[in-house]
Scaffold this motif. Structure first.
Motif, PDB file in Angstrom:
ATOM      1  N   TYR A   6      12.150  34.416 146.189  1.00 34.11           N
ATOM      2  CA  TYR A   6      11.728  34.724 144.824  1.00 34.11           C
ATOM      3  C   TYR A   6      10.402  35.480 144.802  1.00 34.11           C
ATOM      4  O   TYR A   6      10.052  36.082 143.811  1.00 34.11           O
ATOM      5  CB  TYR A   6      11.538  33.443 144.014  1.00 34.11           C
ATOM      6  CG  TYR A   6      12.807  32.798 143.511  1.00 34.11           C
ATOM      7  CD1 TYR A   6      14.058  33.285 143.818  1.00 34.11           C
ATOM      8  CD2 TYR A   6      12.724  31.671 142.719  1.00 34.11           C
ATOM      9  CE1 TYR A   6      15.193  32.665 143.351  1.00 34.11           C
ATOM     10  CE2 TYR A   6      13.866  31.048 142.238  1.00 34.11           C
ATOM     11  CZ  TYR A   6      15.095  31.550 142.556  1.00 34.11           C
ATOM     12  OH  TYR A   6      16.219  30.936 142.083  1.00 34.11           O
ATOM     13  N   ARG A  12      12.726  39.340 149.203  1.00 33.88           N
ATOM     14  CA  ARG A  12      13.422  39.278 147.916  1.00 33.88           C
ATOM     15  C   ARG A  12      14.443  40.403 147.800  1.00 33.88           C
ATOM     16  O   ARG A  12      15.584  40.187 147.382  1.00 33.88           O
ATOM     17  CB  ARG A  12      12.425  39.330 146.765  1.00 33.88           C
ATOM     18  CG  ARG A  12      13.110  39.184 145.414  1.00 33.88           C
ATOM     19  CD  ARG A  12      12.139  39.113 144.273  1.00 33.88           C
ATOM     20  NE  ARG A  12      11.339  40.326 144.239  1.00 33.88           N
ATOM     21  CZ  ARG A  12      10.113  40.394 143.738  1.00 33.88           C
ATOM     22  NH1 ARG A  12       9.537  39.319 143.245  1.00 33.88           N
ATOM     23  NH2 ARG A  12       9.451  41.521 143.725  1.00 33.88           N
ATOM     24  N   TYR A  16      18.512  39.770 147.398  1.00 35.91           N
ATOM     25  CA  TYR A  16      19.302  40.229 146.253  1.00 35.91           C
ATOM     26  C   TYR A  16      20.237  41.380 146.615  1.00 35.91           C
ATOM     27  O   TYR A  16      21.331  41.489 146.049  1.00 35.91           O
ATOM     28  CB  TYR A  16      18.394  40.574 145.072  1.00 35.91           C
ATOM     29  CG  TYR A  16      17.887  39.322 144.397  1.00 35.91           C
ATOM     30  CD1 TYR A  16      18.751  38.500 143.681  1.00 35.91           C
ATOM     31  CD2 TYR A  16      16.559  38.929 144.516  1.00 35.91           C
ATOM     32  CE1 TYR A  16      18.309  37.327 143.093  1.00 35.91           C
ATOM     33  CE2 TYR A  16      16.102  37.757 143.923  1.00 35.91           C
ATOM     34  CZ  TYR A  16      16.982  36.964 143.215  1.00 35.91           C
ATOM     35  OH  TYR A  16      16.544  35.802 142.644  1.00 35.91           O
ATOM     36  N   ILE A  53      26.805  28.408 143.055  1.00 39.41           N
ATOM     37  CA  ILE A  53      25.738  29.413 143.027  1.00 39.41           C
ATOM     38  C   ILE A  53      24.832  29.200 141.819  1.00 39.41           C
ATOM     39  O   ILE A  53      23.603  29.240 141.942  1.00 39.41           O
ATOM     40  CB  ILE A  53      26.322  30.839 143.029  1.00 39.41           C
ATOM     41  CG1 ILE A  53      26.957  31.137 144.386  1.00 39.41           C
ATOM     42  CG2 ILE A  53      25.240  31.874 142.719  1.00 39.41           C
ATOM     43  CD1 ILE A  53      27.721  32.443 144.421  1.00 39.41           C
ATOM     44  N   PHE A  57      20.792  28.221 142.207  1.00 38.32           N
ATOM     45  CA  PHE A  57      19.665  28.966 141.637  1.00 38.32           C
ATOM     46  C   PHE A  57      18.863  28.090 140.678  1.00 38.32           C
ATOM     47  O   PHE A  57      17.637  28.122 140.686  1.00 38.32           O
ATOM     48  CB  PHE A  57      20.142  30.239 140.930  1.00 38.32           C
ATOM     49  CG  PHE A  57      20.315  31.397 141.861  1.00 38.32           C
ATOM     50  CD1 PHE A  57      19.229  32.147 142.265  1.00 38.32           C
ATOM     51  CD2 PHE A  57      21.570  31.742 142.335  1.00 38.32           C
ATOM     52  CE1 PHE A  57      19.377  33.228 143.127  1.00 38.32           C
ATOM     53  CE2 PHE A  57      21.740  32.819 143.195  1.00 38.32           C
ATOM     54  CZ  PHE A  57      20.641  33.554 143.592  1.00 38.32           C
ATOM     55  N   ALA A  60      16.696  25.615 142.614  1.00 36.84           N
ATOM     56  CA  ALA A  60      15.710  26.173 143.546  1.00 36.84           C
ATOM     57  C   ALA A  60      14.279  25.957 143.066  1.00 36.84           C
ATOM     58  O   ALA A  60      13.349  25.996 143.871  1.00 36.84           O
ATOM     59  CB  ALA A  60      15.965  27.663 143.766  1.00 36.84           C
ATOM     60  N   SER A  61      14.097  25.710 141.787  1.00 39.03           N
ATOM     61  CA  SER A  61      12.746  25.490 141.275  1.00 39.03           C
ATOM     62  C   SER A  61      12.278  24.047 141.460  1.00 39.03           C
ATOM     63  O   SER A  61      11.113  23.734 141.256  1.00 39.03           O
ATOM     64  CB  SER A  61      12.679  25.871 139.793  1.00 39.03           C
ATOM     65  OG  SER A  61      13.555  25.052 139.048  1.00 39.03           O
ATOM     66  N   LEU A 139      17.378  29.721 149.489  1.00 41.50           N
ATOM     67  CA  LEU A 139      16.693  29.237 148.289  1.00 41.50           C
ATOM     68  C   LEU A 139      15.735  28.094 148.612  1.00 41.50           C
ATOM     69  O   LEU A 139      15.051  27.592 147.724  1.00 41.50           O
ATOM     70  CB  LEU A 139      17.708  28.829 147.217  1.00 41.50           C
ATOM     71  CG  LEU A 139      18.464  30.010 146.607  1.00 41.50           C
ATOM     72  CD1 LEU A 139      19.597  29.528 145.707  1.00 41.50           C
ATOM     73  CD2 LEU A 139      17.529  30.939 145.864  1.00 41.50           C
ATOM     74  N   SER A 144      19.558  22.896 146.350  1.00 43.77           N
ATOM     75  CA  SER A 144      20.248  24.194 146.321  1.00 43.77           C
ATOM     76  C   SER A 144      21.257  24.287 147.456  1.00 43.77           C
ATOM     77  O   SER A 144      22.380  24.763 147.264  1.00 43.77           O
ATOM     78  CB  SER A 144      19.241  25.339 146.430  1.00 43.77           C
ATOM     79  OG  SER A 144      18.430  25.403 145.294  1.00 43.77           O
TER      80      SER A 144
END
Length: 190
Positions: A6, A12, A16, A53, A57, A60-61, A139, A144
């Protein structure tokens, strides 16, 4: 602390870009297959990875980082994503015209037992699973990783059970013999 994929510029972009390549390839496979004949296992194959998925995501925080140096989950995760992508592409190429996203047997269909099919019956699914495990690792979160593994695996198991029943019924003894000497997803494990 947020996952490295991220934050860091190059990492990153690689993450992506890898995800984008995967999505485009999967969309091409969907378009390549005619629209009819979708069975319940097809929808499980879509729902499992999509849920996995999405949750990966979202989770992941959460601050449950994987152990080790901060760069390791991103590096190992990206490597697994590419290994999974390449294995899936190899498996699709080995099946040639017989590969579709739907389960079925066409005229002239025979058991393929070369290339990645020499040791595992569903290498394209193994490739998918490796990709999703890699995504979860990248992640950098235990949650995750769990989401990116468990939900797609559930969809894959549903598909494998459905597909193997059909192949046994349609291809008979050659497929039964093949199943006795190969594993489903992981050599000598399952």
């Amino acid at each position: 602390m947020r996952p490295l994929v991220y934050q860091a510029g190059v990492v990153r972009v690689l993450f992506y870009a890898t995800l984008a390549v995967w999505v485009v390839r999967e969309l091409v496979l969907q378009v390549r297959t005619p629209g009819g004949g979708r069975d319940p296992s097809y929808y499980a194959m879509l729902a499992g990875p999509t849920a996995g998925i999405g949750l990966a995501f979202a989770l992941a925080s959460v601050h449950d980082r994987l152990p080790g140096p901060r760069w390791a989950p991103a590096a190992v995760g990206l490597a697994l994503m590419w290994v999974g992508f390449v294995l899936r592409a190899w498996a699709i190429r080995a099946l040639g015209r017989f590969f579709t996203v739907t389960v079925g047997v066409e005229e002239g269909h025979a058991v393929v037992d070369s290339g990645p099919y020499r040791h595992i019956r569903h290498p394209s699914y193994t490739g998918m699973l490796l990709f999703f495990v890699g995504l979860g690792l990248a992640l950098d979160s235990w949650l995750s990783l769990a989401a990116a593994t468990v939900f797609p695996l559930a969809g894959l198991v549903i598909r494998i059970v459905y597909e193997e029943r059909l192949l046994l019924r349609e291809l008979g003894e050659p497929y039964a013999t093949y199943t006795k000497r190969t594993s489903r997803l992981l050599p000598k494990i399952w």
